[in-house]
Design an enzyme around this catalytic site. Structure first.
Site, PDB file in Angstrom:
ATOM      1  N   HIS A 239       0.765  -1.176   0.125  1.00 44.45           N
ATOM      2  CA  HIS A 239       0.149  -0.170  -0.048  1.00 44.45           C
ATOM      3  C   HIS A 239       1.011   1.154  -0.194  1.00 44.45           C
ATOM      4  CE1 HIS A 239      -3.105   2.959   1.083  1.00 44.45           C
ATOM      5  NE2 HIS A 239      -4.032   1.788   1.235  1.00 44.45           N
ATOM      6  N   ARG A 259      -6.124  10.414  -0.951  1.00 46.32           N
ATOM      7  CA  ARG A 259      -5.752  10.980  -2.441  1.00 46.32           C
ATOM      8  C   ARG A 259      -6.943  10.913  -3.100  1.00 46.32           C
ATOM      9  NH1 ARG A 259      -2.324   6.758  -2.245  1.00 46.32           N
ATOM     10  NH2 ARG A 259      -2.751   5.820  -4.097  1.00 46.32           N
TER      11      ARG A 259
END
Length: 583
Positions: A239, A259
């Site tokens: 990740h 994000r």
């Protein structure tokens, strides 16, 4: 010295693991008429599934009626760099809608539209909106829903159990040997069929989104020892964003929804560096691409004071952050006294998901050992070289159900129950042999193993570091022979730690050996000495234990062919980027 006597418990189907895959398997086997028993290391409401935040994928067409299961199939196979098994991917894409509707009918609190239909949102690399969600705690919502159903069905779940060995006679699995982590009481669990639902092996890396004492590859190790093969163990998803401090939180997930909601990545020089790596998609690039970009910035000396890069959402209104990212806001206040609406977060890649695992049959999830099944993250076949967010929860429900139904059918067809006193005696002797004074402690060796895997088999690999990693692994395995184990009034957790270490050493070996064999860069597997994708390596790598105490052997086989009808949908690879969450 012989060990203490063990009690015996008998059932038709034994499920090892109490997360979503294990509970769904238990339900299916029970509904098919089998007597089922579930074993869990943790409390039944605290399995690793609770950490799954983002959502579960299913083509419902709520937001995008033009979506189809064929498109879900295509997105999954393509983004897995064509290493997923087409039939496994097809089953997941076809059966996900009914699986999600079933969860909703059981009361899972998915987000809904005003008209009552399940809401769906974009996730990275999905062409359409097909991700159902419950806030930023979807895994927890699903696990609690399944736990309620398990209780209603009267299925016993025994907590604080550690399985040290599967019981196998003449190539047939007939149960498992385990002990209670609190009392030390040993139990021989006899069963017609056994289902492994034990999770992945990402705790083997120094920075990991897994919690302490889980995901050392325990189920994968048990399967190897029983005679199964492991597939594609080198394919581990990192990740892009995990916490760095404080030490006890290192690797904890910083959700990609940050994000998705407009978060920006900067290096030490306040340069928005994704411009160099993916100028079109920037921070909304694929998970493997962003992780590699962040790793490169850090390794080339443009990282922050704690060895990470900076993720900044402070340009968004605070009210929006509190509404869309409440858990992340609380997480940074609680552990760093950092207000993400005012300051950037320092983050770095973290080992997150095992895309390889135990080899299983696509339809039934039966392993190569008769009577043994596997489902969830410990099994292989679905994700290929890069997992799409939201597919893992779908996998647990769909293949947990299939493994449960198949194991119940196998139990009902079995006319005799195979047993072996020698197999039980060997399991007891093996466990007892670990309890002895020694010169080493398990915890420091676990830490050394995690450092080794981070440094020698991390986001970017090369032959020299992988071979050095194998050499150091041999030294650790030797040291592990002299671990001091003296269970006492505090419980039997020291024994758990050495068993986790034992499992981790084997699954680390499988990962290192497979990573050496894959001489290319594909998806989450980046080789700096082989930076290009090699079309000739569209093959799966299989690791097997030919003899106990011997090194693992690795061989490759071509990925099964894609059915002609489904190959057509793969021709369209246009994928819009705007508005996608990447969890």
């Amino acid at each position: 010295m012989p060990g203490p006597s063990a009690r015996s418990r008998v059932c038709n189907v034994l499920v090892i693991g109490s997360g979503a895959a294990g509970l769904r398997a238990a339900m299916a086997a029970t509904e098919a008429g089998s007597q089922v028993l579930v074993l869990g290391k943790r409390h039944r409401l605290d399995a690793h599934t609770v950490l799954a935040a983002g959502g579960i994928n299913a083509v419902l067409g709520t937001r995008d009626p033009q979506d189809s299961w064929e498109q879900h199939f295509a997105d999954t196979l393509r983004e897995g760099y064509f290493l997923g098994h087409p039939r496994v991917v097809e089953i997941m894409a076809r059966e996900a809608p009914d699986a999600v509707r079933e969860l909703a009918a059981w009361g899972c609190p998915f987000a809904t539209l005003a008209d009552g239909r399940l809401d769906q949102r974009f996730f990275g690399a999905h062409k359409y909106r097909r991700t159902c969600y419950a806030g930023d705690y979807t895994g927890r919502a699903i696990l609690y829903t399944l736990a309620d159903r398990v209780q209603q069905l009267g299925i016993p779940v025994i907590e604080d159990q550690y399985v040290s060995r599967l019981l196998v006679a003449d190539g047939v699995c007939f149960g498992a040997y385990g002990f209670d982590l609190v009392s030390g009481e040993r139990t021989v669990f006899e069963a017609d069929a056994v289902i492994l639902a034990t999770g992945g092996h990402t705790r083997l890396w120094r920075r990991s989104s897994s919690r302490r004492d889980e995901n050392y590859g325990e189920g994968m190790f048990l399967a190897l020892e029983a005679g199964c093969r492991l597939m594609d163990m080198e394919l581990v998803q990192f990740h892009p964003t995990g916490m760095l401090t404080p030490e006890e939180m290192a690797g904890t997930l910083v959700t990609e929804a940050i994000r998705g909601e407009g978060g920006r990545l900067y290096n030490r020089d306040h340069e928005r560096f994704m411009q160099r790596y993916d100028p079109q998609r920037m921070e909304l690039s694929a998970r493997d691409r962003v992780a590699l970009a962040i790793y490169t910035e850090i390794i080339e000396g443009r990282g922050g004071p704690n060895g990470g890069v900076f993720l900044d959402i402070s340009h968004r209104p605070k009210e929006e952050i509190l509404e869309k990212l409440p858990r992340m806001y609380r997480q940074f206040i609680e552990y760093q006294m950092l207000d993400i609406s005012k300051q950037p977060m320092e983050v770095a890649p973290t080992a997150h998901y095992s895309m390889g695992g135990i080899v299983v049959d696509p339809e039934s999830h039966a392993t190569e050992v008769v009577g043994l099944y596997a489902a969830g993250e410990c099994a292989s076949g679905l994700h290929g070289a890069n997992r799409l967010g939201g597919n893992s929860l779908a996998e647990t429900i769909i293949f947990g159900r299939r493994a449960g139904a198949a194991s119940a059918a196998y139990s009902q067809e079995s006319e005799v129950q195979r047993r072996s006193k020698k197999a039980v005696r060997d399991a007891a002797d093996e466990l007892q042999s670990l309890i002895k004074p020694g010169t080493e402690l398990a915890r420091p060796l676990q830490r050394a193993l995690r450092n080794l895997m981070w440094e020698h088999c991390g986001v970017v690999r090369d032959e020299g570091r992988l071979r050095e990693g194998l050499r150091k692994l041999g030294e650790l395995a030797e040291a592990a022979q002299t671990v001091d184990i003296r269970p006492g009034q505090e419980g039997w957790f020291e024994l758990e730690h050495v068993l986790d270490l034992r499992a981790g050493l084997r699954t680390a070996e499988a990962t290192l050996r497979c990573a050496l064999e894959r001489c290319e860069s594909r998806g989450a597997h980046n080789r700096s000495d082989f930076p290009a994708l090699d079309p000739g390596l569209q093959r799966n790598l299989y690791a097997r234990l030919e003899q106990r105490e011997a090194p693992l052997t690795v061989r490759s086989e071509p990925v099964p062919k894609i059915p002609a009808g489904l190959a057509l949908v793969l021709a369209d690879d246009e994928l819009p980027v705007a508005g996608r969450l990447l969890e």
